[in-house]
Motif scaffolding. Structure first.
Motif, mmCIF file in Angstrom:
data_model
loop_
_atom_site.group_PDB
_atom_site.id
_atom_site.type_symbol
_atom_site.label_atom_id
_atom_site.label_comp_id
_atom_site.label_asym_id
_atom_site.label_seq_id
_atom_site.Cartn_x
_atom_site.Cartn_y
_atom_site.Cartn_z
ATOM 1 N N MET A 43 0.845 -1.187 0.000
ATOM 2 C CA MET A 43 0.000 0.000 0.000
ATOM 3 C C MET A 43 0.879 1.234 0.000
ATOM 4 O O MET A 43 2.026 1.197 0.420
ATOM 5 C CB MET A 43 -0.863 -0.010 1.258
ATOM 6 C CG MET A 43 -1.854 1.119 1.276
ATOM 7 S SD MET A 43 -3.012 1.000 2.636
ATOM 8 C CE MET A 43 -1.984 1.257 4.051
ATOM 9 N N LYS A 44 0.352 2.311 -0.507
ATOM 10 C CA LYS A 44 1.047 3.585 -0.428
ATOM 11 C C LYS A 44 0.021 4.672 -0.153
ATOM 12 O O LYS A 44 -0.669 5.119 -1.053
ATOM 13 C CB LYS A 44 1.792 3.854 -1.744
ATOM 14 C CG LYS A 44 2.551 5.176 -1.787
ATOM 15 C CD LYS A 44 3.840 5.155 -0.974
ATOM 16 C CE LYS A 44 4.403 6.537 -0.705
ATOM 17 N NZ LYS A 44 5.077 7.149 -1.842
ATOM 18 N N GLU A 46 -1.976 -2.733 -2.989
ATOM 19 C CA GLU A 46 -1.411 -3.730 -3.899
ATOM 20 C C GLU A 46 -2.188 -5.036 -3.923
ATOM 21 O O GLU A 46 -2.774 -5.440 -2.933
ATOM 22 C CB GLU A 46 0.028 -4.050 -3.478
ATOM 23 C CG GLU A 46 0.182 -4.938 -2.236
ATOM 24 C CD GLU A 46 0.254 -4.158 -0.932
ATOM 25 O OE1 GLU A 46 -0.169 -2.985 -0.915
ATOM 26 O OE2 GLU A 46 0.741 -4.727 0.066
ATOM 27 N N HIS A 85 5.396 1.873 -6.958
ATOM 28 C CA HIS A 85 5.459 1.257 -5.623
ATOM 29 C C HIS A 85 4.599 -0.016 -5.614
ATOM 30 O O HIS A 85 5.065 -1.073 -5.194
ATOM 31 C CB HIS A 85 4.978 2.275 -4.587
ATOM 32 C CG HIS A 85 4.829 1.727 -3.200
ATOM 33 N ND1 HIS A 85 5.729 2.014 -2.197
ATOM 34 C CD2 HIS A 85 3.902 0.901 -2.648
ATOM 35 C CE1 HIS A 85 5.347 1.397 -1.092
ATOM 36 N NE2 HIS A 85 4.252 0.710 -1.337
ATOM 37 N N HIS A 115 5.464 -4.282 -5.315
ATOM 38 C CA HIS A 115 4.913 -5.232 -4.343
ATOM 39 C C HIS A 115 4.761 -6.624 -4.948
ATOM 40 O O HIS A 115 4.626 -7.598 -4.206
ATOM 41 C CB HIS A 115 3.552 -4.764 -3.825
ATOM 42 C CG HIS A 115 3.631 -3.836 -2.648
ATOM 43 N ND1 HIS A 115 4.395 -4.120 -1.544
ATOM 44 C CD2 HIS A 115 3.022 -2.656 -2.388
ATOM 45 C CE1 HIS A 115 4.254 -3.138 -0.664
ATOM 46 N NE2 HIS A 115 3.442 -2.231 -1.147
ATOM 47 N N GLU A 156 7.111 -3.058 2.944
ATOM 48 C CA GLU A 156 6.876 -1.675 2.536
ATOM 49 C C GLU A 156 8.176 -0.910 2.287
ATOM 50 O O GLU A 156 8.263 -0.107 1.379
ATOM 51 C CB GLU A 156 6.008 -0.932 3.562
ATOM 52 C CG GLU A 156 4.573 -1.423 3.626
ATOM 53 C CD GLU A 156 3.796 -1.278 2.314
ATOM 54 O OE1 GLU A 156 4.199 -0.488 1.436
ATOM 55 O OE2 GLU A 156 2.787 -1.999 2.167
ATOM 56 N N TYR A 180 7.271 3.933 5.205
ATOM 57 C CA TYR A 180 7.552 4.547 3.895
ATOM 58 C C TYR A 180 8.733 5.506 3.973
ATOM 59 O O TYR A 180 9.265 5.919 2.960
ATOM 60 C CB TYR A 180 6.307 5.296 3.383
ATOM 61 C CG TYR A 180 5.138 4.364 3.289
ATOM 62 C CD1 TYR A 180 5.027 3.478 2.220
ATOM 63 C CD2 TYR A 180 4.180 4.316 4.299
ATOM 64 C CE1 TYR A 180 3.981 2.573 2.154
ATOM 65 C CE2 TYR A 180 3.126 3.416 4.236
ATOM 66 C CZ TYR A 180 3.036 2.545 3.163
ATOM 67 O OH TYR A 180 2.015 1.643 3.112
HETATM 68 ZN ZN LIG Z 1 3.003 -0.544 -0.164
#
Ligand SMILES: [Zn+2]
Length: 631
Positions: free
Chosen positions: A1-2, A288, A316, A320, A350, A412
């Motif tokens: 995830m971002k 993701e 990003h 993943h 991450e 992150y």
């Molecule tokens: Zn991520």
């Protein structure tokens, strides 16, 4: 995830700023023991979707039906069961069976031998009960005859002991809306689509976007890429973003080498309106999956802003596919949606992912070295907002609880920096030959999507692949609580800190994390936006320190108070839609006179602390730097 927070409001709270059916007749028992699930997107009642689930025959004395408490990639409790209403279990004749709600995510069904189907209504997270707590990219958005964003974990559940059963998912949909998903489609017509999921995990791993057709698909060597866009204003067309996605993914594949064998990849881009962005407190981003990603941004973004955000976030998510999707522990492989055990290795899932999403851009020539250095420096600055002496592995294992959850955002920032240091260390030890990418390529070959590693053995395994100093680094700075002195690593590659030109996030900024104005009370105690510092674009317009900012683009700010925070934030967020060559205006008050100033947005920069290539760096340091960035 971002996740990214585009949040301008903190003005009031602090000075910090983050950018940051029953209609389908099916015989439940006859059909080879798969679970039949039906979603009705046609007969919407009160913004809720009707769902019917028909299990195969159940012999036990009772069973439990679950909707996930948590899903992979989000690292927080979501309790999707709270979006479910009117839960009913029925026998063949339609008579209700006894049901006990055990908690907000699970329902016990008594005497399930008689169970023919369960029925319920699913509310969406874009305006359902406390829906703003759910990441929008992991949520559901139901807008009748307009768009349906289906993250199925918030709609479809599983029966106790049956997570491995296959699902046949039927969706009735309005004929002008078409599905876009990586979930295998068995059959499709104007109003009915039937999908197949091998097991419950595939229901979760393949979100579906139903919208008016706005998609492109292209082949990139041996990978099939798709991009679908829902734009409420119809401003953004998928075709416009194909070149950027193509260039980016080509570069990613070149960077990853044989560590990637993803056969297809779909990007579901859901653009929300300003009201939804405010509802989520400025939260945007992506989640993701193995062969797709759901991305949520705001429709008001300019095409330039959206392109860069897509490159940063989708790259990003695509990384993943390496980890956690192809390199993960047993905790993730056998993910417990309702009683999760978390892995210790967020520094990798991450951190490595986010590091690669930046490193590949310089490695493949998409950005230059100063840009890369600025990005690492920004991560060092943002990491200061979190507990620098918290063990990263301990935080990861406890991430769903405090005090760890509040430090999640650091995966992150410091998570990426941990990888940068490891990369430099391994390059140094191997004479420039190997780095963290080499380690990940080896792990991907050893494991893969069907073979998890043992959580407590991973670090020892990486040390065995590499060097004892790597073990010491993990022990001290990742498992241990000693903050990292980044200068030690920068010195190895001939970098020193100094004053550099740094691009500002938007024209509203005068410093790295500082808006050009701040709210302060006048003599009568009324809050005003007073200009505190300038950037070159604002200076060129003639704005002066001490001016009061009354409005933007002809629109005046409402009274500055907490209550109007969302409205003010919305006005500020609109500046994300400004293009560099666009002329814009600010309404000011100077010495009691109101004036309007105009000028081009430009690409304003500031001078700040950054990283420079040391002029007196040794040849060895320069060689190591080149190996680190370009090999
Ligand atoms: Zn991520």
């Amino acid at each position: 995830m971002k996740p990214i927070i585009t949040q301008f409001t903190l003005i009031f709270l602090s000075s910090t700023l983050l950018l940051s059916c029953a209609a389908l007749k099916t015989n439940a028992t006859a059909e080879n023991a798969s679970i039949q699930a039906e979603i009705d997107l046609i007969s919407i009642a009160d913004d809720k979707v009707k769902i019917t689930i028909m299990p195969p025959a159940i012999k036990a004395a009772s069973t439990v039906f679950y909707i996930p408490q948590i899903v992979p990639g989000t690292y927080e409790y979501s309790n999707f069961g709270r979006f479910i209403e009117n839960f009913e279990a029925l026998d063949k004749k339609g008579n209700p069976l006894e049901v006990n709600a055990l908690d907000q995510n699970s329902w016990e069904i008594l005497n399930p031998k008689k169970l023919a189907q369960i029925r319920y209504l699913a509310n969406d997270t874009f305006d359902g009960p406390d829906g703003q707590e759910i990441y929008p990219m992991g949520g559901t958005d139901f807008q009748e005859d307009e768009v349906y964003l289906l993250n199925l974990h918030s709609m479809i559940g599983y029966f106790e002991g049956m997570k491995a059963r296959s699902y046949k998912l039927s969706v009735r949909s309005p004929k002008e809306l078409k599905p876009f998903t990586s979930l295998p489609l068995i059959s499709s017509s104007d109003s009915l689509d039937i999908f197949n999921a091998e097991r419950y995990f595939h229901i979760i791993d393949n979100p579906i976007l139903y919208s008016k057709p706005n998609a492109v698909s292209f082949d990139l060597d041996d990978i099939k890429v798709g991009l679908a866009v829902y734009s409420p204003s119809d401003t953004h067309q998928a075709t416009a973003y194909q070149p950027a996605i193509e260039e980016m993914m080509k570069a990613q594949k070149a960077f990853l080498g044989d560590a990637n064998d993803t056969p297809s990849y779909d990007v579901l881009l859901h653009l929300m309106d300003m009201e939804a962005l405010q509802y989520f407190g400025g939260m945007m981003g992506a989640l993701e999956h193995h062969t797709s990603t759901t991305v949520v941004f705001v429709d008001a973004m300019s095409s330039g802003e959206l392109t860069q955000s897509l490159v940063d976030v989708v790259s990003h998510e695509f990384f993943h596919t390496l980890t956690p999707l192809n390199v993960h522990s047993e905790e993730i492989h056998n993910f417990e949606y309702n009683r999760p055990l978390m892995s210790q290795h967020l520094w990798m899932y991450e951190g490595t992912t986010e590091y690669f999403a930046n490193l590949f851009q310089i490695n493949q020539g998409l950005i230059d070295a100063p840009d890369f250095y600025n990005r690492m420096m920004e991560k060092i600055n943002l990491a200061q907002r979190y507990d620098d002496s918290m063990s990263f592995t301990e935080m990861s294992a406890g991430i769903v609880e405090e005090p760890y959850q509040a430090n999640y955002g650091n995966v992150y920032q410091k998570g990426a920096l941990i990888n940068m240091c490891l990369d430099i260390l391994i390059r140094e030890q191997s004479g420039g030959d190997k780095g963290i990418l080499w380690v990940m390529q080896n792990l991907a070959r050893r494991y893969g999507k069907d073979k998890p590693f043992k959580d407590e053995e991973l670090i020892a395994e990486i040390v065995a692949l590499t060097y004892p100093v790597v073990g010491a680094f993990f022990e001290t700075h990742v498992q241990g609580t000693t903050p990292i002195d980044y200068n030690v690593y920068f010195e190895k590659v001939g970098l020193i800190s100094g004053q550099v030109e740094v691009p500002l996030r938007s024209i509203l900024f005068a410093g790295n994390n500082q808006l050009f104005f701040a709210s302060e009370p006048n003599e009568a105690g009324v809050l005003q936006f007073a200009v505190k510092a300038l950037n070159p674009s604002l200076e060129a317009m003639g704005i002066q320190v001490g001016d009061l900012v009354l409005g933007i683009e002809g629109e005046l700010f409402p009274e500055i108070n907490q209550e109007n925070g969302a409205k003010i934030n919305e006005m500020l967020t609109q500046t994300l839609g400004w293009e560099a060559d666009q002329e814009v205006s600010f309404t000011l008050s100077r010495n009691g006179e109101t004036l309007v100033v105009r000028g081009k947005v430009g690409n304003p920069t500031t001078i700040g602390e950054g990283l420079l290539e040391a002029p007196d760096a040794s040849d060895a340091a320069v060689a190591l730097r080149n190996a680190w960035l370009f090999e």
